[in-house]
Scaffold this motif. Structure first.
Motif, short mmCIF file in Angstrom:
data_model
loop_
_atom_site.label_atom_id
_atom_site.label_comp_id
_atom_site.label_asym_id
_atom_site.label_seq_id
_atom_site.Cartn_x
_atom_site.Cartn_y
_atom_site.Cartn_z
N ARG A 18 -100.83 33.54 1.87
CA ARG A 18 -102.02 32.78 1.98
C ARG A 18 -102.17 32.88 3.56
N LYS A 19 -103.09 33.35 4.17
CA LYS A 19 -103.38 33.63 5.55
C LYS A 19 -101.93 34.12 6.06
N GLU A 58 -105.92 41.06 -4.06
CA GLU A 58 -105.97 40.57 -2.63
C GLU A 58 -107.72 40.51 -2.90
N TYR A 82 -101.54 36.09 -4.23
CA TYR A 82 -102.44 35.39 -3.25
C TYR A 82 -102.99 34.32 -3.71
N GLU A 94 -111.17 28.55 -1.59
CA GLU A 94 -111.35 29.30 -0.28
C GLU A 94 -111.36 30.89 -1.03
N THR A 95 -111.77 31.53 0.01
CA THR A 95 -111.67 32.99 -0.54
C THR A 95 -110.34 33.58 -0.07
N MET A 97 -107.63 35.23 1.81
CA MET A 97 -107.40 35.56 3.24
C MET A 97 -106.03 35.94 3.72
N ASP A 100 -105.65 37.05 9.53
CA ASP A 100 -106.92 36.29 10.24
C ASP A 100 -107.87 36.71 9.52
N LYS A 101 -108.18 37.74 8.38
CA LYS A 101 -109.34 38.33 8.04
C LYS A 101 -109.69 38.01 6.37
N LYS A 102 -110.63 37.82 5.87
CA LYS A 102 -110.95 37.66 4.45
C LYS A 102 -110.51 39.14 4.00
N ALA A 103 -110.25 38.86 2.46
CA ALA A 103 -110.14 40.19 1.77
C ALA A 103 -110.90 41.30 2.03
N GLU A 106 -115.61 41.71 1.89
CA GLU A 106 -116.22 40.53 2.24
C GLU A 106 -116.60 40.51 3.80
#
Length: 107
Positions: A18-19, A58, A82, A94-95, A97, A100-103, A106
């Motif tokens: 996660r992140k 992911e 994830y 949440e989506t 991530m 620092d970026k979304k999957a 997106e």
């Protein structure tokens, strides 16, 4: 030299991302459920199990069923799962991530 048989002492685990965080969780593959993994993640994150979800991919499209065993969901040793949290004060999640970026796919 003889081969060492698989026992309860075998190290099976999954990586939960996660992140910027990766958590290595012990997993007893034949009998553990996703709920069991969430309970172990709670010990590390202090986030209630009802406030976290695990996805197989992911992109966040394959939500893992908390009541099925890891084996039933074809989760194997050293797989990456994830994790997302419920958005505070909302029923939304949440989506996925990583870093620092979304999957992918997106904005």
């Amino acid at each position: 030299m003889s081969a060492v048989p698989a026992t309860a002492e075998s190290s099976e685990y999954v990586r939960v991302k996660r992140k910027r965080q990766t958590i290595f969780l012990y997993a007893n593959m034949p009998i553990d459920t996703v709920h069991d993994l969430r309970a172990r993640a709670n010990l590390v994150t202090k986030v209630p199990t009802s406030e976290m979800r695990f996805y197989l991919d992911e992109s966040g499209e394959v939500l893992l069923d908390e009541n099925k065993t890891l084996k039933e969901q074809k989760i194997e040793n050293d797989m990456v799962l994830y994790m997302v949290y419920r958005i505070q004060g909302s029923d939304d999640w949440e989506t996925v991530m990583i870093g620092d970026k979304k999957a992918e796919g997106e904005a």
